[in-house]
Enzyme design. Sequence first.
Site, PDB file in Angstrom:
ATOM      1  N   GLU A  44      -6.001  18.009 -11.263  1.00 19.66           N
ATOM      2  CA  GLU A  44      -6.582  16.864 -10.560  1.00 19.66           C
ATOM      3  C   GLU A  44      -7.141  17.298  -9.207  1.00 19.66           C
ATOM      4  O   GLU A  44      -6.500  18.063  -8.474  1.00 19.66           O
ATOM      5  CB  GLU A  44      -5.508  15.791 -10.361  1.00 19.66           C
ATOM      6  CG  GLU A  44      -5.996  14.536  -9.668  1.00 19.66           C
ATOM      7  CD  GLU A  44      -4.885  13.529  -9.413  1.00 19.66           C
ATOM      8  OE1 GLU A  44      -5.202  12.352  -9.200  1.00 19.66           O
ATOM      9  OE2 GLU A  44      -3.702  13.923  -9.436  1.00 19.66           O
ATOM     10  N   LYS A 117     -10.234   7.357 -13.239  1.00 18.08           N
ATOM     11  CA  LYS A 117      -8.803   7.054 -13.266  1.00 18.08           C
ATOM     12  C   LYS A 117      -8.571   5.548 -13.174  1.00 18.08           C
ATOM     13  O   LYS A 117      -9.032   4.892 -12.246  1.00 18.08           O
ATOM     14  CB  LYS A 117      -8.124   7.784 -12.103  1.00 18.08           C
ATOM     15  CG  LYS A 117      -6.619   7.676 -12.029  1.00 18.08           C
ATOM     16  CD  LYS A 117      -6.121   8.590 -10.913  1.00 18.08           C
ATOM     17  CE  LYS A 117      -4.612   8.606 -10.786  1.00 18.08           C
ATOM     18  NZ  LYS A 117      -4.178   9.576  -9.739  1.00 18.08           N
ATOM     19  N   CYS A 154      -3.366  11.962 -13.873  1.00 18.89           N
ATOM     20  CA  CYS A 154      -2.099  11.857 -13.148  1.00 18.89           C
ATOM     21  C   CYS A 154      -1.350  10.552 -13.425  1.00 18.89           C
ATOM     22  O   CYS A 154      -0.694  10.427 -14.434  1.00 18.89           O
ATOM     23  CB  CYS A 154      -2.329  12.090 -11.665  1.00 18.89           C
ATOM     24  SG  CYS A 154      -0.826  12.621 -10.785  1.00 18.89           S
TER      25      CYS A 154
END
Length: 284
Positions: A44, A117, A154
Site C-alpha cells: 500500500e 479503497k 489494507c
Amino acid sequence: MKRLVKVALVQLACGTDVEANIVKTEERIREAAAHGANIVCLQELFNTQYFPQRVDVGCYTLAEPLPSPTTERMGRLAGELGLVIIVPVFEEAQPGVYFNSVVIYDADGHYLGKYRKNHIPDAPQYLEKYYFTPGDLGYPIFNTKYGKIAVGICWDQWFPEAARIFALQGAEIIFYPTAIGSEPDRPDYSSAAAWRTIIRSHGIANGVFVAAANRVGVEDDMSFYGQSFISDPFGDCLAQAGNQEELIYAELDYTKIRELRELFQFFRDRRVDTYSPILKKVID
C-alpha cells in the site's frame, strides 16, 4: 489439468525520498521477473512512507493525478518484463478529493483499470479519513493474462463482505496491499496473527487464493511488521515473509479453487433471501 501462475509480493521499508522508494521497488520487480513471476503486487502507498499517522495538509502534495509519471513508469515496466503489476498509489481525483487507489497493468503493459479503497479507517495513527475519500468504483475484477484478480487495500481486508463480492464476480486471487503494524493505543499488542487469520478465512469461505503485501520498518512513531503471505483456498500458507525487506513467491494451482468448492458448497448453500439485515448499519 493444472493451471499454474507464479505470484510475487514485494515487502519493503520506505524512506522519505519518493524516487528512491520507486527505484528500490523497481529493482525488486525486475528480480521477481527474473525468477519467473507472472504477477507482482506492491505494498500500500508503495512510493511513500505511511503519512496518515498524522494530520498534515502538506502530505496532499504526495498525491498524483492518474495516469501519473509513477503509474506510467510501472506500466512500461510491466510491458517490458511481461508480467502483471499491481501498483498502489495516492490518487488526486481533483484538488481536495483524494483516494487511496491501486492501478493494474497487464503483462503487455496495458492499463486494465483501478480500484479505490472502500473502507477508510480512523484510529490512532491510522488517520486515513483526513486524506482519503471512500472509494466510488465498487469492487471491480481485472481479467489479466494470468487469471482474474481482485484487489482490496489494507482496511478492506478485514471485511468479509468485500471478499465475497470479489469471489462471486469470478476473482481467482484477491490481493491486499497493506500498511499495518503497531497499535499506539495498545503498544503490547500485535495484530499479526488476527490479520493472517481473517485474510486466510476469506480464502476458505470463498474458495480463492489470497495474498497480502505489507511493509516493514519504522516510520515516525510506527513500526510495520511485514509478514506478507500467500495462502490457498484451503487456508494453507504457501509463502510467508519475516519482518525484514523481502520478496516472496508462490506457485498457485487454480484447480485448487474447484477442489475447495466441490468439498465445501458454500456458494450453493448461501441464503441470499435471508441476508437483508446486513444492509443496515444497526439491527434493532
